[in-house]
Design a protein around this motif. Structure first.
Motif, mmCIF file in Angstrom:
data_model
loop_
_atom_site.group_PDB
_atom_site.id
_atom_site.type_symbol
_atom_site.label_atom_id
_atom_site.label_comp_id
_atom_site.label_asym_id
_atom_site.label_seq_id
_atom_site.Cartn_x
_atom_site.Cartn_y
_atom_site.Cartn_z
ATOM 1 N N ILE A 248 51.284 35.873 33.706
ATOM 2 C CA ILE A 248 52.597 35.258 33.901
ATOM 3 C C ILE A 248 53.607 35.833 32.918
ATOM 4 N N GLU A 249 53.182 36.008 31.667
ATOM 5 C CA GLU A 249 54.083 36.554 30.655
ATOM 6 C C GLU A 249 54.480 37.989 30.955
ATOM 7 N N ARG A 250 53.665 38.699 31.721
ATOM 8 C CA ARG A 250 54.008 40.066 32.140
ATOM 9 C C ARG A 250 54.798 40.089 33.447
ATOM 10 N N GLY A 251 55.065 38.930 34.007
ATOM 11 C CA GLY A 251 55.812 38.871 35.253
ATOM 12 C C GLY A 251 54.960 38.978 36.496
ATOM 13 N N VAL A 252 53.624 38.890 36.337
ATOM 14 C CA VAL A 252 52.731 38.938 37.493
ATOM 15 C C VAL A 252 52.635 37.540 38.081
ATOM 16 N N ARG A 253 53.028 37.386 39.327
ATOM 17 C CA ARG A 253 53.055 36.068 39.973
ATOM 18 C C ARG A 253 52.109 36.037 41.164
ATOM 19 N N GLU A 254 50.892 36.509 40.967
ATOM 20 C CA GLU A 254 49.916 36.552 42.048
ATOM 21 C C GLU A 254 48.931 35.410 41.904
ATOM 22 N N GLY A 255 48.026 35.269 42.911
ATOM 23 C CA GLY A 255 47.110 34.141 42.968
ATOM 24 C C GLY A 255 46.176 34.028 41.773
ATOM 25 N N ILE A 256 45.639 32.821 41.568
ATOM 26 C CA ILE A 256 44.727 32.537 40.462
ATOM 27 C C ILE A 256 43.415 33.289 40.671
ATOM 28 N N LEU A 257 42.979 33.996 39.644
ATOM 29 C CA LEU A 257 41.774 34.817 39.741
ATOM 30 C C LEU A 257 40.512 33.983 39.533
ATOM 31 N N PRO A 258 39.387 34.385 40.152
ATOM 32 C CA PRO A 258 38.106 33.731 39.853
ATOM 33 C C PRO A 258 37.553 34.240 38.534
ATOM 34 N N TYR A 259 36.644 33.483 37.958
ATOM 35 C CA TYR A 259 36.053 33.877 36.686
ATOM 36 C C TYR A 259 35.365 35.232 36.780
#
Length: 333
Positions: A248-259
């Motif tokens: 988010i801090e890098r401006g990436v607004r993609e889906g939540i990643l799995p572990y």
């Protein structure tokens, strides 16, 4: 201790926005069953990781799917909108579901400034205009707005018998002062900024001025919470959030990643510093560990309500976290 939920309808990697919204619907039903006090939904724009863009629409559906839990916005980003239209939206909600609606207000855009300018081309991002919007909104909700041109009375329709509970949301700045001045309740976003919250709540309480709709101050704070049955599972959930916050801090607004996608991630020294800072914004662990930390935070804040924000890739993990949280604080008993 009262517990509440702020849900942002997170979209997982490989998932869809519809799926995220349906999970929010399932979650609010569970929250009511478990005994949570209120359930708020957020306003975000131009992002692929959060599906909640129109709280006023989603609240109407969630209220229709439940019977007694309070529903609200966490929050409506007021500069993105017309004060009159927001008053009408929430008067309609209050008319449909009297005594159950919270109108939580924020000043941040919930997006980048360019997108915010498209949402409301007249948005100046100024403190003066935001203050005027609060004045206007309060008048519209209480039928005290001054007459317009030709002495025409300006009213927010429908005329409601009750008023939504007004909350001011903040993570910095002077919003606590706004809340105190306008006689609103106050919620501090610890999950955004872990610094200064207790002081701002203290200032809010000290400067609170009773309003037509609220006679006593009321405050809570919102924090990322991840509870799991084992410490290993809790660490995995926290690791996912560590990486998500960096994205988010890098401006990436993609889906939540799995572990599985992040378990071998190697942090740089700079990233490790950010991870350590961001972990102040969250509490993760087994029930006993989390309860102790939350109780300490609530004592520091001087509040008796905590609003949990839980984001996981697997919806089952999110559900389990809220179940454990409710059990440890004995909600509904």
């Amino acid at each position: 201790m009262k517990l509440s939920i702020l849900d942002q309808s997170p979209v997982r990697k490989g998932g869809t926005a519809r799926q995220a919204i349906l999970e929010t619907v399932e979650l609010v039903k569970l929250a009511e069953k478990l005994g949570y006090t209120r359930f708020w939904v957020s306003e975000h724009h131009n992002t692929g990781s959060l599906a909640g863009s129109t709280p006023e629409v989603l609240i109407a559906h969630l209220a229709g799917e439940t019977e007694k839990i309070r529903l609200g916005s966490g929050g409506i980003m007021l500069p993105n909108h017309s004060a009159l239209k927001m008053a009408e939206n929430f008067r309609m909600l209050e008319t449909l579901f009297p005594g159950r609606i919270d109108l939580g207000l924020g000043r941040a855009p919930g997006t980048d400034r360019y997108t915010a300018s498209l949402l409301n081309p007249s948005n100046t991002f100024s403190e003066h205009d935001f203050t005027q919007q609060l004045v206007d909104l309060t008048h519209y909700l209480n039928d005290t707005a001054p007459n317009g041109p030709n002495q025409k009375k300006i009213r927010a329709i429908p005329i409601a018998e009750t008023v939504p509970d007004l909350w001011m949301l903040s993570s910095s700045g002077q919003s606590g002062v706004f809340a105190a001045h306008f006689g609103m309740a106050f919620s501090f976003a610890h999950f955004i900024n872990p610094n200064g919250g207790p002081h701002m709540v203290k200032m809010y309480k000290e400067h609170f001025q009773a309003s037509e709709n609220r006679k006593q101050p009321e405050a809570n704070f919102a924090i990322f919470v991840m509870v799991a049955d084992t410490e290993e599972k809790a660490e995995q959930l926290q690791a996912v959030m560590d990486v998500q916050m960096l994205r988010i801090e890098r401006g990436v607004r993609e889906g939540i990643l799995p572990y599985e996608d992040i378990k071998d991630y190697k942090f740089s020294e700079d990233e490790l510093e950010r991870v350590q800072f961001n972990r102040q914004r969250m509490v993760a662990g087994t029930p006993e560990k989390v309860k102790a930390k939350l109780e300490d935070l609530a004592k520091n804040y001087g509040v008796d309500e905590i609003m949990a924000v839980t984001i996981t890739h697997d919806f089952a993990d999110r559900i389990r976290s809220y179940e454990l949280l409710a059990e440890m604080f004995e909600l509904g008993k």
